[in-house]
Structures are given as C-alpha cells and as structure tokens.
Design a protein around this motif. Structure first.
Motif, short mmCIF file in Angstrom:
data_model
loop_
_atom_site.label_atom_id
_atom_site.label_comp_id
_atom_site.label_asym_id
_atom_site.label_seq_id
_atom_site.Cartn_x
_atom_site.Cartn_y
_atom_site.Cartn_z
N ILE A 222 0.88 -1.35 -0.06
CA ILE A 222 -0.32 0.45 -0.49
C ILE A 222 1.20 1.08 0.20
O ILE A 222 1.29 1.18 1.23
CB ILE A 222 -0.72 0.34 1.05
CG1 ILE A 222 -1.40 -1.07 0.85
CG2 ILE A 222 -2.07 1.53 1.32
CD1 ILE A 222 -2.79 -0.88 2.63
N GLY A 223 0.27 2.43 -0.77
CA GLY A 223 1.31 3.17 -0.74
C GLY A 223 2.51 3.43 -1.47
O GLY A 223 3.33 4.42 -2.07
N LEU A 224 2.89 2.31 -3.08
CA LEU A 224 3.89 2.15 -3.17
C LEU A 224 3.81 3.27 -4.62
O LEU A 224 5.38 3.81 -5.11
CB LEU A 224 4.44 0.90 -4.27
CG LEU A 224 4.84 -0.75 -2.86
CD1 LEU A 224 5.03 -1.45 -3.43
CD2 LEU A 224 5.97 0.54 -1.80
N ASP A 225 2.63 3.80 -5.06
CA ASP A 225 3.16 4.74 -5.49
C ASP A 225 3.30 5.84 -5.78
O ASP A 225 3.17 7.16 -6.16
CB ASP A 225 1.28 4.77 -6.70
CG ASP A 225 0.00 4.65 -5.50
OD1 ASP A 225 0.25 4.57 -4.34
OD2 ASP A 225 -0.93 4.85 -5.77
N ALA A 226 3.49 6.48 -4.32
CA ALA A 226 3.79 7.54 -3.70
C ALA A 226 5.33 7.52 -4.12
O ALA A 226 5.26 8.75 -3.35
CB ALA A 226 3.07 7.69 -2.05
N VAL A 227 5.88 6.48 -3.93
CA VAL A 227 7.76 6.61 -3.82
C VAL A 227 7.90 7.78 -5.56
O VAL A 227 7.08 6.56 -6.52
CB VAL A 227 8.18 5.15 -3.61
CG1 VAL A 227 9.68 5.69 -3.72
CG2 VAL A 227 7.11 4.51 -2.84
N THR A 228 8.39 8.21 -5.27
CA THR A 228 9.01 8.83 -6.48
C THR A 228 9.81 9.32 -7.00
O THR A 228 10.44 9.33 -7.66
CB THR A 228 7.76 10.51 -7.35
OG1 THR A 228 8.32 11.33 -6.01
CG2 THR A 228 6.69 10.78 -7.27
N CYS A 229 11.16 9.00 -6.10
CA CYS A 229 12.45 9.24 -6.11
C CYS A 229 13.34 8.32 -7.15
O CYS A 229 12.56 6.59 -6.68
CB CYS A 229 12.87 9.62 -4.86
SG CYS A 229 12.94 7.94 -3.87
N PRO A 230 14.21 7.99 -7.44
CA PRO A 230 15.02 6.49 -7.77
C PRO A 230 14.95 6.07 -6.48
O PRO A 230 15.30 6.70 -5.99
CB PRO A 230 16.37 7.50 -8.33
CG PRO A 230 15.83 9.31 -8.75
CD PRO A 230 14.50 9.06 -7.60
#
Length: 311
Positions: free
Chosen positions: A232-240
């Motif tokens: 849950i929430g992995l789509d919030a990770v935007t950094c390399p």
C-alpha cells in the motif's frame, strides 16, 4: 577487551545525539560533505544508513560501509529505541514514527535530499519515509527489505537446510516460544541467512558489538511484523530507487524483491539480485554491492527493474 592505544586516542566525549521532539537520537559520520576539486569545493551525496533488527544498531554497517565514504558522506543513525539512541515510549516503536524520526533528524542536521539506505527492517523504515514524505527523500536504497510469502521462505529454508530446518522455521514464525524452537532457530536457521564462502568471519564479533534492545525485537515479532502494509502506498514513491536482494535469502526473498521493484510504478527503479548471496547484500557481498550503489548514485548503472522482472 580493551581497544588498542591508537583506537583509544580516537575516542572522544562529544555527544553525537540530536533532539527531535520527545527523544534524542544517536548518529555517527564517515567522510566529508564538501571536498576540494581543483579551485572549487564540491558537495557529495549524503547517505543515511538505517539498520535492521529491529532493535539492533548502526554498528551492523561497520566496517563494510566504511568504503562508501570514498564517494559519499555516510551518516549512521540509531533508530528510536535502539543502540545509543534513547528508548522513549515503546508504544512509539512503529514504522510510521521511525520513518518520521528519520525525516525530522535530516531536518535538524540539514540534509535536504538524503539518500536513505535501509537494510532489512531499516529498509521498511526507509520505504515508509519515502511513502509518507515523497518530496523529502532524494534517493532510496532498499537492501533485503520485504519478507517473502511464508511458503516462499519455507521453501528457501528447506532448499538450504532440509525438511527439519523448514519445520523449525515454520514453528518459529507461528510464534512458538519453546526452548526447543528458540535454540533451533538460533543454531540451525539463523546461520543459513549467510551464503558467504568464507563463512562471514566477522559475524561473531559483529553480533557482540551490537547494543541490542531485545524488547524492540519482541515488539516486532508479535506486533509490528503483521502491521506493515508493504503493497500500500508504493505509488507515492517517486524518487530513484535501488532494490538489492540475495537469491538465497530465506527471509526477505528474491521473489519478494522482484515484486517490490515491479510495484514501484512511479519511481525510476533499479533491481539487482545477487546470485550467490543470502540476507543483507552489503554484508554478504560488500564490494559488489558498493559498486552497484556507486553506479546508482552516478546514474551509470543502466539496469532497470524491468530488465530483471520475471526472473
């Protein structure tokens, strides 16, 4: 054992702790942030290392991560409740609070774009920080982070040690507290975490150096292990993001690492599965893992997560 004289001379009484709200956290540093380059000073990236355990401390990264100071500033952090940091309220030993502590620490010591490097449960803390504070993390390095499904973990244990090892691991993970299972887990299962050909000669001394808080470990086993929503929430990770795993890790399995890399849909993700390694890439294969890390920081690695998905 008393350290040699040259080591004692390096010891000092500086209190390497900072206050963040209700608690003080211990940290240590290797390497400068700014280095001379001809007529100018150049800033290097800052790595913030987050230990596993849970309940261990930053010493688990030493001496393997000393070499990282050749290309980055390295900051070691003892998490709330662990090592030389204050324990605080055990009710606050949570993934969310540990993650928020990391960001608060970086604010206090002025690290504007930290590269969070988390191993095992420390990787869960790093991932949670990137989910909860997506604009605050510069890069993410996740080493042996998410546990595989129970059947996957048991299959690896059986492949490495046979049916008896599988049964001990099954009973341990089901919460059995008998002396038989505790001894079996410590004496038979834990040694299979490593696949190092040299037998990891520093393992005994490393374990003795740790300032364990076993209460944190118990809280993880009976409360936190089932309260981490890893998908849950992995789509919030935007950094390399760099994902590291050992092919023969019996706990945070390679298959789970591949699923994690595939789930980071909004992050430029790199996945490296070390074919002959067990749990903890930086401990199992320090030279190779540091080379991968250095290439990731410089943008020269060129291996995408998709290149290894499905393998």
């Amino acid at each position: 054992m008393r350290p040699p004289a040259d080591v004692r001379l390096l010891c000092h009484d500086v209190d390497m702790r900072v206050s963040i709200g209700d608690i003080r956290l211990y940290f240590d540093i290797d390497g400068p942030k700014v280095v001379p380059y001809g007529p100018i000073m150049v800033e290097r990236p800052t790595l913030v290392l987050l230990h596993g355990g849970p309940g261990a401390d930053h010493s688990t990264f030493k001496p393997a991560m000393y070499a990282a100071a050749r290309f980055a500033q390295v900051v070691y952090l003892d998490q709330r409740g662990s090592g030389r940091s204050e324990r605080g309220d055990p009710a606050l030993w949570t993934w969310e609070r540990w993650a928020d502590d990391v960001v608060a620490f970086c604010d206090v010591v002025d690290i504007p774009a930290p590269i969070l490097v988390g191993t095992a449960s420390g990787g869960r803390v790093a991932l949670t920080a990137a989910i909860r504070h997506p604009g605050r993390v510069g890069r993410l390095v996740l080493d042996s982070v998410l546990p595989g499904r129970v059947d996957e973990r048991l299959d690896v244990f059986e492949r490495l040690g046979g049916a008896r090892v599988r049964e001990i691991a099954r009973r341990h993970w089901q919460g059995e507290r008998s002396d038989e299972i505790r001894r079996g887990w410590e004496q038979v299962c834990v040694p299979l975490y490593s696949r190092r050909a040299d037998g990891d000669p520093d393992a005994v001394d490393r374990a003795r150096r740790i300032r364990w808080n076993h209460d944190v470990g118990e809280r993880f086993r009976y409360h936190l292990a089932d309260h981490f929503e890893e998908w849950i929430g992995l789509d919030a990770v935007t950094c390399p993001t760099l994902v590291l795993a050992g092919e023969h890790d019996p706990v945070t399995t390679a298959s789970a690492a591949r699923r994690l890399a595939a789930g980071l849909v909004n992050a430029e993700t790199r996945l490296h599965v070390l074919p002959d390694a067990g749990h903890g890439a930086f401990r199992e294969a320090p030279e190779r893992s540091l080379a991968v890390l250095r290439a990731f920081l410089s943008g020269r690695d060129g291996v995408s997560a998709r290149a290894e998905r499905g393998g």
